[in-house]
Design a protein around this motif. Structure first.
Motif, short mmCIF file in Angstrom:
data_model
loop_
_atom_site.label_atom_id
_atom_site.label_comp_id
_atom_site.label_asym_id
_atom_site.label_seq_id
_atom_site.Cartn_x
_atom_site.Cartn_y
_atom_site.Cartn_z
N ASP A 162 0.78 -1.13 0.07
CA ASP A 162 -0.04 -0.09 0.02
C ASP A 162 0.89 1.29 0.01
N THR A 186 0.97 4.21 -2.98
CA THR A 186 0.68 5.57 -2.61
C THR A 186 2.01 6.51 -2.96
N PRO A 191 -4.51 4.92 -6.21
CA PRO A 191 -4.23 4.00 -4.95
C PRO A 191 -5.86 3.65 -4.46
N ARG A 192 -6.75 4.62 -4.61
CA ARG A 192 -8.20 4.52 -4.08
C ARG A 192 -8.84 3.16 -4.69
#
Length: 392
Positions: A87, A91, A253-254
């Protein structure tokens, strides 16, 4: 010193890139200043053509150095900084790409306004001076990141420990590397290593994407100029493309957390292809230079409104440039003196092309970040497995 080994690639590529751009800008400046003398030195504009070839060659070197710097920092460094946190890797990759795209907003706007409302010569001086100054700032920032993150130095410490093993492997083909076939053999070994990755075909897809993607490169910008778009408007369009690209880095990223890595990449590719269909449609739209009647319409408009010659004859023929956005004599948007033969419909084609390129930026960077992360994750997993096998 092991401290400088990992920094060397980024340092050399950074210096070569910035200085090449500065030299290229200086060459452009002198070609513009001494244009009349250069044109008459050799017959058939021979010296002028040679100068253009030299400028293009220097620009290619700068582009190669830029690619090397991107690989060193945005691919190698970021994987070591983020470690196994996927993650965080996603990001951070998106943030780096956003920073890159933000500079693509500011730079075209600034240089476009300078070249349009001041002069091309001043624009060349600005670009060259900026790259000379920024190389020191960029190098300092790279050095700070390298010294602050222990993982970057640890990678090279590990490589130094394994140096004897690497020397033994490379010593077997040392004689070949010194020969003419050295580069070819290196390419073969690289392809063999590359195809061992599970994400090799995703990488080939990304490479194919960059071979076919439409962007604001030299060819596209040059084509836009021949269609009458001046530097000021072109800078705004490039900034708009960067803004749409930033939107893609925000979404990535979302979306990755919601639908997964692979589906995010497929969404990005689909979105990009949807917008690029506008570019295909522009070939048959009104005002397209691929229209068989385009040349005759351009000649008619030239009879009505005489356009000034461009900065670099004879490479660009002013008779092929519609007068609406002629880069040597900008016409206000509310000007009513345009000829009846020139209407806004004549710019539908280039408008569709620019819209498609700008809109495709979002999907392009979503797909780019997705495939890049797949490679970084695969590389890390392979490295972990190699260390595990070595320990056992």
């Amino acid at each position: 010193n092991a401290l400088f080994l990992l920094l060397a690639a980024a340092r050399i590529s950074l210096i070569v890139q910035n200085l090449s751009i500065a030299v290229c800008a200086a060459a452009v400046y002198f070609v513009i200043i001494y244009k009349s003398e250069i044109e008459t030195q050799w017959p058939d504009y021979g010296l002028q053509t040679l100068c253009y070839a030299g400028i293009i060659l220097i620009a290619v070197i700068a582009q190669l150095a830029s690619t090397g710097n991107t690989i060193a920092v945005e691919k190698d460094w970021i994987a070591e900084i983020c470690g196994t946190d996927k993650d965080l890797l996603a990001t951070t990759s998106a943030i780096l790409k956003s920073i890159d795209l933000i500079t693509n907003i500011v730079a075209p706007i600034a240089t476009g306004q300078i070249m349009t409302y001041a002069s091309t010569e001043i624009g060349a001086i600005f670009i060259g001076g900026w790259n000379v100054i920024s190389v020191f700032v960029e190098y300092y920032l790279l050095w700070k990141v390298y010294t602050v993150v222990p993982a970057l130095r640890a990678v090279k410490d590990k490589c130094v420990v394994d140096k004897d093993i690497e020397n033994q492997e490379s010593g077997k083909c040392a004689s070949c590397m010194k020969g003419l076939l050295g580069s070819f053999l290196t390419l073969i070994r690289g392809w063999k290593t590359f195809m061992k990755y599970e994400v090799a075909f995703a990488g080939l897809g990304l490479a194919s994407l960059y071979m076919t993607v439409l962007g604001f490169d030299n060819i596209t910008v040059g084509f836009a100029y021949t269609q009458g778009i001046n530097e000021s408007i072109m800078g705004g369009l490039m900034a708009a493309g960067a803004l749409v690209g930033i939107l893609g880095t925000i979404i990535y990223p979302r979306m990755r957390k919601c639908i997964g890595q692979q589906r995010t990449g497929l969404f990005g590719l689909t979105s990009q292809l949807a917008f690029l269909t506008l570019c295909v449609a522009s070939v048959w739209a009104k005002g397209s230079p691929f229209d068989l009647n385009y040349a005759s319409k351009a000649s008619e408009s030239d009879d009505v409104l005489d356009t000034n010659s461009t900065a670099f004859p004879p490479l660009f023929n002013s008779t092929s440039i519609p007068p609406l956005f002629n880069n040597t004599t900008p016409v206000p948007f509310n000007d009513t003196s345009l000829s009846e033969s020139e209407t806004w419909e004549d710019y539908i084609s280039v408008g569709l092309l620019m819209t498609g390129i700008i809109g495709a930026r979002c999907g392009l960077w979503i797909a780019d970040l997705t495939i890049t992360q797949l490679f970084l994750e695969a590389s890390w997993e392979q490295e972990v497995e190699r260390v595990r096998v070595k320990i056992h």
